[in-house]
Design an enzyme around this catalytic site. Structure first.
Site, PDB file in Angstrom:
ATOM      1  N   ASP A 122      -0.441  -7.566   1.984  1.00  0.00           N
ATOM      2  CA  ASP A 122       0.115  -6.212   1.883  1.00  0.00           C
ATOM      3  C   ASP A 122       1.645  -6.293   1.901  1.00  0.00           C
ATOM      4  O   ASP A 122       2.290  -5.990   2.902  1.00  0.00           O
ATOM      5  CB  ASP A 122      -0.408  -5.361   3.044  1.00  0.00           C
ATOM      6  CG  ASP A 122      -0.059  -3.892   2.888  1.00  0.00           C
ATOM      7  OD1 ASP A 122       0.343  -3.483   1.780  1.00  0.00           O
ATOM      8  OD2 ASP A 122      -0.186  -3.150   3.882  1.00  0.00           O
TER       9      ASP A 122
ATOM     10  N   SER B 223       4.522   2.644   7.991  1.00  0.00           N
ATOM     11  CA  SER B 223       4.116   1.579   7.069  1.00  0.00           C
ATOM     12  C   SER B 223       5.304   1.059   6.269  1.00  0.00           C
ATOM     13  O   SER B 223       6.182   1.827   5.850  1.00  0.00           O
ATOM     14  CB  SER B 223       3.055   2.097   6.096  1.00  0.00           C
ATOM     15  OG  SER B 223       1.830   2.306   6.742  1.00  0.00           O
ATOM     16  N   GLY B 224       5.312  -0.242   6.028  1.00  0.00           N
ATOM     17  CA  GLY B 224       6.379  -0.853   5.248  1.00  0.00           C
ATOM     18  C   GLY B 224       7.596  -1.236   6.043  1.00  0.00           C
ATOM     19  O   GLY B 224       8.424  -2.027   5.596  1.00  0.00           O
TER      20      GLY B 224
ATOM     21  N   HIS C 198       0.807  -1.218   0.000  1.00  0.00           N
ATOM     22  CA  HIS C 198       0.000   0.000   0.000  1.00  0.00           C
ATOM     23  C   HIS C 198       0.844   1.273   0.000  1.00  0.00           C
ATOM     24  O   HIS C 198       0.323   2.371  -0.221  1.00  0.00           O
ATOM     25  CB  HIS C 198      -0.968   0.004   1.196  1.00  0.00           C
ATOM     26  CG  HIS C 198      -0.348   0.381   2.496  1.00  0.00           C
ATOM     27  ND1 HIS C 198       0.115  -0.541   3.414  1.00  0.00           N
ATOM     28  CD2 HIS C 198      -0.109   1.597   3.051  1.00  0.00           C
ATOM     29  CE1 HIS C 198       0.592   0.087   4.480  1.00  0.00           C
ATOM     30  NE2 HIS C 198       0.467   1.383   4.277  1.00  0.00           N
TER      31      HIS C 198
END
Length: 303
Positions: free
Chosen positions: A158, A252-253, A107
């Site tokens: 994801d 995120s990530g 994402h």
């Protein structure tokens, strides 16, 4: 006049020979560096999916301190943390898993799927310190997504792999984390570590210095009950019952790191994916469970 010409010819001959030696030496040095770099990048010990003993990854540096509720990270403490940036702005975290590949969340690329819009920055803990000699920046060559057709929801599977335009050079400040093994077991209550430059509170400001915090793994059914949403086999939950420690926007990530039981090296057990708010009570964060994608990840990293 003949004497002058002879001396001049000798000088030119000497200069030419010297320049030739310098050029040859430079080529040899480049070849040695290239070979050395390739050896590091394709460490055969890391291809073993059942043991990390012979793999140079997941370097564990001594840490005296314990993102929301986090504390500052020292230079070189987590040398595999990556900042994924576009237009010189940090967007997501990532984890260096070889000299050419970064593991992150799918994402993260919702704003741009063009690899050339992105730059991976490694070797730093402070995003404001752009002049540090430890920093290595690489343009992204390719973004690989897991088969989207197998995803049952927008937040399922994801995960993404980022290929760098050119490999990074491993040193004290740039090293890969370990990929999970076929034998890696994650248990409810296990203490793991999260990293990131994200918001330090749900409606707060980002941290320009990399932060770390410790959280505990949740049982999937308990997590599903608390978040009131499906937790699939590709997800793993982690947090603290009373909240206060969590990942948030901008994290995120980035990695959910758990120590390998045999070697104590850092394994990327999860990828920061989503959550209900940030740091709320009884609202653990949700991470992509990398053990579910081990074969897929390795098929690219070690191809």
């Amino acid at each position: 006049m003949k004497l002058i010409d002879t001396k001049l010819l000798k000088l030119l001959a000497f200069s030419g020979a010297f320049l030739l030696l310098v050029a040859v030496g430079g080529v040899i040095a480049l070849v040695v560096i290239a070979i050395h770099g390739n050896v590091k990048c394709t460490n055969t010990g890391c291809k073993n999916s059942t043991s990390l003993i012979n793999c140079n990854c997941g370097t564990l540096k001594a840490a005296t301190s314990r993102i929301i509720g986090g504390s500052d990270v020292r230079n070189g403490q987590y040398p595999f943390q990556v900042s994924l940036q576009t237009n010189n702005s940090h967007i997501c975290g990532g984890t260096l898993v070889s000299c050419s590949w970064v593991l992150t969340a799918r994402h993260c690329f919702s704003r741009s799927k063009n690899p050339q819009d992105w730059v991976a920055v490694v070797g730093t803990v402070n995003l404001n310190d752009v002049t540090s000699p430890n920093i290595q920046e690489r343009v992204i060559k390719n973004i690989v997504y897991y088969d989207l057709n197998t995803s049952s929801s927008a937040v399922d599977n994801d995960i993404a792999l980022v290929e760098l335009q050119s490999p990074v050079a491993f040193n004290e400040f740039v090293q890969p984390a370990c990929l999970p093994l076929d034998t890696t077991k994650l248990t409810t209550g296990q203490t793991c570590t999260i990293l990131g430059w994200g918001l330090t509170s749900e409606k707060g400001s980002p941290s320009f210095n990399l932060l770390q915090a410790q959280i505990n793994l949740y049982n999937s059914s308990e997590c599903q009950k608390q978040l009131e949403m499906p937790i699939t086999k590709s997800m793993i939950c982690a947090g603290r019952p009373n909240g206060g420690v969590d990942t948030c926007q901008g994290d995120s990530g980035g990695p959910l790191l758990c120590a390998d039981q045999e070697t104590n090296k850092w394994i990327v057990a999860g990828i920061t994916s989503f959550g209900k708010g940030c740091g709320r009570q009884n609202s653990p964060g949700v991470y992509t469970r990398t053990t579910e994608f081990n074969s897929w990840i390795r098929s690219y990293v070690f191809s």
